[in-house]
Every structure is written in structure tokens, then in C-alpha cells.
Scaffold this active site. Structure first.
Site, PDB file in Angstrom:
ATOM      1  N   GLY A 183       0.785  -1.240   0.000  1.00  0.00           N
ATOM      2  CA  GLY A 183       0.000   0.000   0.000  1.00  0.00           C
ATOM      3  C   GLY A 183       0.810   1.279   0.000  1.00  0.00           C
ATOM      4  N   SER A 184       2.040   1.233  -0.532  1.00  0.00           N
ATOM      5  CA  SER A 184       2.814   2.484  -0.540  1.00  0.00           C
ATOM      6  C   SER A 184       2.272   3.465  -1.586  1.00  0.00           C
ATOM      7  CB  SER A 184       4.304   2.214  -0.756  1.00  0.00           C
ATOM      8  OG  SER A 184       4.562   1.789  -2.071  1.00  0.00           O
TER       9      SER A 184
ATOM     10  N   MET B  74      -3.775  -7.441  -7.097  1.00  0.00           N
ATOM     11  CA  MET B  74      -3.228  -8.592  -7.813  1.00  0.00           C
ATOM     12  C   MET B  74      -4.276  -9.396  -8.579  1.00  0.00           C
ATOM     13  SD  MET B  74      -0.137  -8.082  -7.235  1.00  0.00           S
ATOM     14  CE  MET B  74       0.702  -9.576  -7.756  1.00  0.00           C
ATOM     15  N   ARG B  75      -5.318  -8.735  -9.049  1.00  0.00           N
ATOM     16  CA  ARG B  75      -6.361  -9.441  -9.797  1.00  0.00           C
ATOM     17  C   ARG B  75      -6.655  -8.714 -11.082  1.00  0.00           C
ATOM     18  NH1 ARG B  75      -9.309 -13.087  -6.774  1.00  0.00           N
ATOM     19  NH2 ARG B  75      -8.194 -13.137  -4.832  1.00  0.00           N
TER      20      ARG B  75
ATOM     21  N   ASN C 264      -4.308   2.128 -13.261  1.00  0.00           N
ATOM     22  CA  ASN C 264      -3.385   1.181 -12.625  1.00  0.00           C
ATOM     23  C   ASN C 264      -1.973   1.735 -12.761  1.00  0.00           C
ATOM     24  OD1 ASN C 264      -2.469  -1.304 -11.443  1.00  0.00           O
ATOM     25  ND2 ASN C 264      -1.809  -1.959 -13.494  1.00  0.00           N
TER      26      ASN C 264
ATOM     27  N   HIS D 256       2.061   0.404 -12.998  1.00  0.00           N
ATOM     28  CA  HIS D 256       2.866  -0.799 -13.255  1.00  0.00           C
ATOM     29  C   HIS D 256       4.342  -0.411 -13.263  1.00  0.00           C
ATOM     30  CE1 HIS D 256       3.675  -4.807 -14.679  1.00  0.00           C
ATOM     31  NE2 HIS D 256       4.501  -4.277 -15.552  1.00  0.00           N
TER      32      HIS D 256
HETATM   33  C1  GRF Z   1       4.020  -1.359  -7.227  1.00  0.00           C
HETATM   34  O1  GRF Z   1       5.325  -1.590  -7.676  1.00  0.00           O
HETATM   35  C2  GRF Z   1       3.076  -1.196  -8.385  1.00  0.00           C
HETATM   36  O2  GRF Z   1       3.663  -0.603  -9.485  1.00  0.00           O
HETATM   37  C3  GRF Z   1       2.692  -2.618  -8.688  1.00  0.00           C
HETATM   38  O3  GRF Z   1       2.620  -3.260  -7.438  1.00  0.00           O
HETATM   39  C4  GRF Z   1       3.435  -2.562  -6.508  1.00  0.00           C
HETATM   40  C5  GRF Z   1       2.544  -2.163  -5.382  1.00  0.00           C
HETATM   41  O4  GRF Z   1       3.263  -1.575  -4.335  1.00  0.00           O
HETATM   42  N1  GRF Z   1       1.472  -2.678  -9.445  1.00  0.00           N
HETATM   43  P1  GRF Z   1       2.485  -0.847  -3.179  1.00  0.00           P
HETATM   44  O5  GRF Z   1       1.489  -1.867  -2.594  1.00  0.00           O
HETATM   45  O6  GRF Z   1       1.781   0.336  -3.752  1.00  0.00           O
HETATM   46  O7  GRF Z   1       3.538  -0.481  -2.175  1.00  0.00           O
END
Ligand code: GRF
Length: 203
Positions: A14-15, A92-93, A109, A111
Site C-alpha cells: 500500500g505504498s 493482484m487481480r 493502474n 505498473h
Molecule cells: C508497485 O510496484 C506497483 O507498481 C505494482 O505493485 C506494486 C505495489 O506496491 N502494481 P504498493 O502496494 O503500492 O507499495
């Protein structure tokens, strides 16, 4: 000024969620984060949400007969909070037709690669294995594919010869935390227009 309502869907740390919340609390922000939803009970992002005082829900996908029912439950929460924009942040879905049907063009989203290179899992690892000199992060609108929707913004990050997955991920993450809130703000400023695969960023 009325603010746009954002929900964040997450599965883990959740950063990015936290970076979007912090930006929403800066002076002059045009959006507020109203909701966090996780498909994982032990997502650290849920704890972060309660520290921020943001309503957080764990929705257990295993309790639903299928993706449609699960997403219908998510949509109920989103509609109850009058959510305008859904931000996936480490969710993750794959998004299914139910959520896409109700929020199409209003789901973003992030990535950790320069798409269309290295979609899917372990993007930073894929980039290192391939040997690219530049990677980075991408914010895109979500469609039914894996990281395939129209790209809104990208930030490049140089790959160093001695990079490990951890070191590269760390530098990319710093850029993610800058890029994602900026895109959310552009969305609510009405500056993003999707034309086919291209996103026009208006003045
Ligand atoms: C991040 O690297 C994002 O780009 C990817 O998953 C990671 C999630 O990190 N989709 P966080 O949970 O936001 O810390």
C-alpha cells in the site's frame, strides 16, 4: 471546491495508496481518498488506511461464487461512497466485466515498467533479466487485459549495471509515488481524454 472521490484497490503493502492519500491532503488537491478495498486480509495497506482514518474493507473473494459476484460487492461499496475514480495500486487481480462495465474509463493502474515491455508479475526482474538500460513506471487506464490499457504517463528510470531487483524496484517506486498522484490530479482536472489507444493530456 468540490473534490473528486477516489477508491484504491490493493492487495499488499500500500505504498502507492499512501502516496495518493498524502497528495490528496496537500493544499489545493482536487481529490479525496474515500475508500480502500483489499482482496487480502493481511494487506499492510489496510492498516495504513486505518492510520489515515480512511474506511478500509477486506472483501474475501473466496466467499463469492465467482468474479462477477465479488465485483458486484465491490461496486456496491464504490457506489455507496459515490466514487468517481478507482485506482488499482498493487491489486493482484484482473478486473472483470462487472467492474469494467460500471467504471470503464475510470479505473487507473500503476505498473513498475515502461509498458508495453514487461507486463504482469515481477516486472523489475523481467527488465533486469532482459538487460534493458532504461526501465521505469507506467500509469494506464485499465481494460480487460494484463497491463494493456491506454497509457496516460510514464517515467523512465535508468538501470545501473550493479542493480538488483531490490535496488531497481526501490528507485522505480520513488517515481511511482510521484507519477500516480499527478495522474489522479490530471484526471479530476478533466485533462485526460482517451482516444482509442491514445490518452490526450489537455491544457
Ligand atoms: C508497485 O510496484 C506497483 O507498481 C505494482 O505493485 C506494486 C505495489 O506496491 N502494481 P504498493 O502496494 O503500492 O507499495
Amino acid at each position: 471546491m468540490s473534490k473528486g472521490n477516489v477508491a484504491v484497490l490493493l492487495s499488499g503493502r500500500g505504498s502507492n495508496f499512501a502516496s495518493i492519500v498524502r497528495a490528496s491532503r496537500a493544499r489545493g488537491a482536487n481529490f479525496a481518498v474515500r475508500l480502500a478495498v483489499s482482496d487480502s486480509a493481511d494487506a499492510a495497506g489496510l492498516k495504513k488506511a486505518s492510520r489515515f482514518g480512511i474506511p478500509a474493507h477486506f472483501i474475501d473473494p473466496t466467499l463469492f461464487p465467482g468474479k462477477a459476484a465479488y465485483e458486484t460487492r465491490i461496486c456496491e461499496l464504490l457506489e455507496r461512497e459515490a466514487i468517481d475514480l478507482v485506482c488499482l495500486a498493487g491489486y493482484m487481480r484482473l478486473v472483470g466485466p462487472t467492474l469494467l462495465g460500471r467504471y470503464g474509463g475510470r479505473i487507473l493502474n500503476i505498473h513498475p515498467s515502461l509498458l508495453p515491455s514487461f507486463p504482469g508479475l515481477d516486472a523489475q526482474c523481467q527488465a533486469l533479466r532482459y538487460g534493458v538500460k532504461i526501465s521505469g513506471c507506467t500509469v494506464h487506464f485499465v481494460d480487460a487485459g494484463t497491463d494493456t490499457g491506454p497509457i496516460v504517463a510514464q517515467q523512465a528510470v535508468a538501470v545501473r549495471p550493479d542493480d538488483t531487483e531490490e535496488s531497481l524496484s526501490r528507485r522505480i517506486l520513488i517515481q511511482e509515488h510521484r507519477l500516480y498522484p499527478r495522474v489522479v490530479s490530471l484526471f479530476f482536472a478533466g485533462r485526460l481524454q482517451i482516444r482509442g489507444r491514445t490518452v490526450i493530456i489537455g491544457k
